[in-house]
Design an enzyme around this catalytic site. Structure first.
Site, PDB file in Angstrom:
ATOM      1  N   SER A   1       0.147  11.292   8.465  1.00  0.00           N
ATOM      2  CA  SER A   1       1.068  10.803   9.496  1.00  0.00           C
ATOM      3  C   SER A   1       0.587   9.465  10.029  1.00  0.00           C
ATOM      4  O   SER A   1      -0.510   9.362  10.594  1.00  0.00           O
ATOM      5  CB  SER A   1       1.160  11.808  10.640  1.00  0.00           C
ATOM      6  OG  SER A   1       1.791  11.188  11.742  1.00  0.00           O
TER       7      SER A   1
ATOM      8  N   HIS B   1       4.135  10.532   6.147  1.00  0.00           N
ATOM      9  CA  HIS B   1       4.885  11.197   7.217  1.00  0.00           C
ATOM     10  C   HIS B   1       5.153  10.201   8.349  1.00  0.00           C
ATOM     11  O   HIS B   1       4.236   9.579   8.886  1.00  0.00           O
ATOM     12  CB  HIS B   1       4.065  12.382   7.729  1.00  0.00           C
ATOM     13  CG  HIS B   1       4.740  13.225   8.751  1.00  0.00           C
ATOM     14  ND1 HIS B   1       5.621  14.241   8.443  1.00  0.00           N
ATOM     15  CD2 HIS B   1       4.648  13.228  10.115  1.00  0.00           C
ATOM     16  CE1 HIS B   1       6.039  14.819   9.558  1.00  0.00           C
ATOM     17  NE2 HIS B   1       5.462  14.223  10.588  1.00  0.00           N
TER      18      HIS B   1
ATOM     19  N   ASP C   1       6.784   9.685  12.034  1.00  0.00           N
ATOM     20  CA  ASP C   1       7.240  10.366  13.250  1.00  0.00           C
ATOM     21  C   ASP C   1       8.164   9.465  14.056  1.00  0.00           C
ATOM     22  O   ASP C   1       7.714   8.508  14.689  1.00  0.00           O
ATOM     23  CB  ASP C   1       6.030  10.782  14.095  1.00  0.00           C
ATOM     24  CG  ASP C   1       5.251  11.902  13.437  1.00  0.00           C
ATOM     25  OD1 ASP C   1       5.862  12.964  13.186  1.00  0.00           O
ATOM     26  OD2 ASP C   1       4.062  11.722  13.156  1.00  0.00           O
TER      27      ASP C   1
ATOM     28  N   GLY D   1       0.123  12.635  18.712  1.00  0.00           N
ATOM     29  CA  GLY D   1      -0.920  12.979  17.760  1.00  0.00           C
ATOM     30  C   GLY D   1      -2.183  13.384  18.498  1.00  0.00           C
ATOM     31  O   GLY D   1      -2.263  13.257  19.722  1.00  0.00           O
ATOM     32  N   GLY D   2      -3.133  13.900  17.768  1.00  0.00           N
ATOM     33  CA  GLY D   2      -4.445  14.183  18.318  1.00  0.00           C
ATOM     34  C   GLY D   2      -4.534  15.406  19.207  1.00  0.00           C
ATOM     35  O   GLY D   2      -5.519  15.580  19.917  1.00  0.00           O
TER      36      GLY D   2
HETATM   37  C1  DX5 Z   1       3.414  15.171  16.606  1.00  0.00           C
HETATM   38  C2  DX5 Z   1       3.763  14.640  15.254  1.00  0.00           C
HETATM   39  C3  DX5 Z   1       2.689  14.760  14.240  1.00  0.00           C
HETATM   40  C4  DX5 Z   1       1.429  14.017  14.577  1.00  0.00           C
HETATM   41  C5  DX5 Z   1       0.305  14.850  14.078  1.00  0.00           C
HETATM   42  O1  DX5 Z   1       4.565  15.298  17.350  1.00  0.00           O
HETATM   43  O2  DX5 Z   1       4.902  15.308  14.714  1.00  0.00           O
HETATM   44  O3  DX5 Z   1       3.149  14.387  12.937  1.00  0.00           O
HETATM   45  O4  DX5 Z   1       1.326  12.749  13.980  1.00  0.00           O
HETATM   46  O5  DX5 Z   1      -0.881  14.263  14.471  1.00  0.00           O
HETATM   47  P1  DX5 Z   1      -2.266  15.047  14.394  1.00  0.00           P
HETATM   48  O6  DX5 Z   1      -2.493  15.372  12.929  1.00  0.00           O
HETATM   49  O7  DX5 Z   1      -3.229  14.055  14.925  1.00  0.00           O
HETATM   50  O8  DX5 Z   1      -2.135  16.276  15.206  1.00  0.00           O
HETATM   51 ZN    ZN Z   2       5.414  14.870  12.592  1.00  0.00          ZN
END
Ligand code: DX5
Ligand code: ZN
Length: 225
Positions: free
Chosen positions: A8, A32, A34, A143-144
């Site tokens: 992502s 990916h 977002d 994220g995170g």
């Molecule tokens: C969150 C997004 C994810 C995000 C995941 O709403 O849909 O795709 O980028 O990030 P990580 O892997 O850091 O949890």
């Molecule tokens: Zn996502």
């Protein structure tokens, strides 16, 4: 089927997205993307113009995850632009079947996503209209975040719904996926894994993708046949 990895770019440097794509080209299955609109989720990321630029900048197929209101209106545009897969949220779609059909009419794959608090059962009858079921393993928006382990039974339920239907629908997980949680998700029945921080937070994103894939495939071999 083999594990598929979708880094992502939410965790990458937004001023260097082409470099982020290049960093995982050849090792990732998807990139990916977002898409967030500050309405469906309290965060704003990017939209169709950036997706169009990325399509021109990478050969990796784009997996567009639309965390937006009114996906019925906007999702087909991402598919028409050339995204390989377009996922809409069940909570936001007024007519998920019509939208999935519009996505598929372009040749793209259609995905249906559910937030942690959304049950799968009401959507079981819609599975034939989709190519992918995304079980969110964090609250969408950022994220995170930490992986929500309580989602593992839902991943298993998604797998059994797909298995029972006889359809070739992929089960995707997204949120908090790292070397440890990927194994638990793979064992529970996921086959497409989104990872942001675990890939772009690593010193070597390509090596991180390979390590995640190895972990996922090891766990998939432990699944009951
Ligand atoms: C969150 C997004 C994810 C995000 C995941 O709403 O849909 O795709 O980028 O990030 P990580 O892997 O850091 O949890
Ligand atoms: Zn996502």
């Amino acid at each position: 089927m083999a594990a598929q990895l979708a880094p992502s770019i939410l965790a990458a440097d937004f001023a260097r997205l082409a470099d982020a794509a290049a960093a995982v080209a050849g090792v990732a299955d998807w990139l990916h993307i977002d898409v967030m609109d500050n309405h469906f989720v309290p965060n704003l990321t990017l939209g169709l113009p950036v997706v169009q630029s990325l399509l021109a900048a990478t050969a990796l197929p784009l997996d567009c995850h639309l965390m937006i209101d009114d996906p019925d209106r906007w999702a087909p545009g991402y598919a028409e632009a050339g995204a390989g897969s377009v996922t809409i949220h069940a909570e936001a779609a007024a007519d998920p079947v019509a939208t999935a059909r519009a996505i598929r009419a372009t040749g793209a794959r259609a995905g249906l996503a559910v937030k942690p608090g959304t049950a799968l059962t009401p959507y079981a009858d819609l599975l034939a209209e989709f190519d992918l079921l995304l079980v969110m393993t964090v609250e969408p928006g950022f994220g995170g975040q930490a992986f929500i382990a309580e989602m593992l039974p839902k991943v298993a339920r998604a797998r059994s719904l797909v298995q029972g239907s006889g359809l070739a629908v992929w089960v995707q997980v997204d949120g908090g996926i790292d070397a440890e949680s990927i194994e638990r998700c793979a064992e529970a029945g996921a086959d497409v894994f989104v990872a942001g921080s675990a890939v772009y937070g690593a010193a070597d994103p390509a090596a991180a993708v390979t390590q995640l894939r190895t972990a996922a495939e090891r766990a998939m071999r432990r699944r009951p046949a």
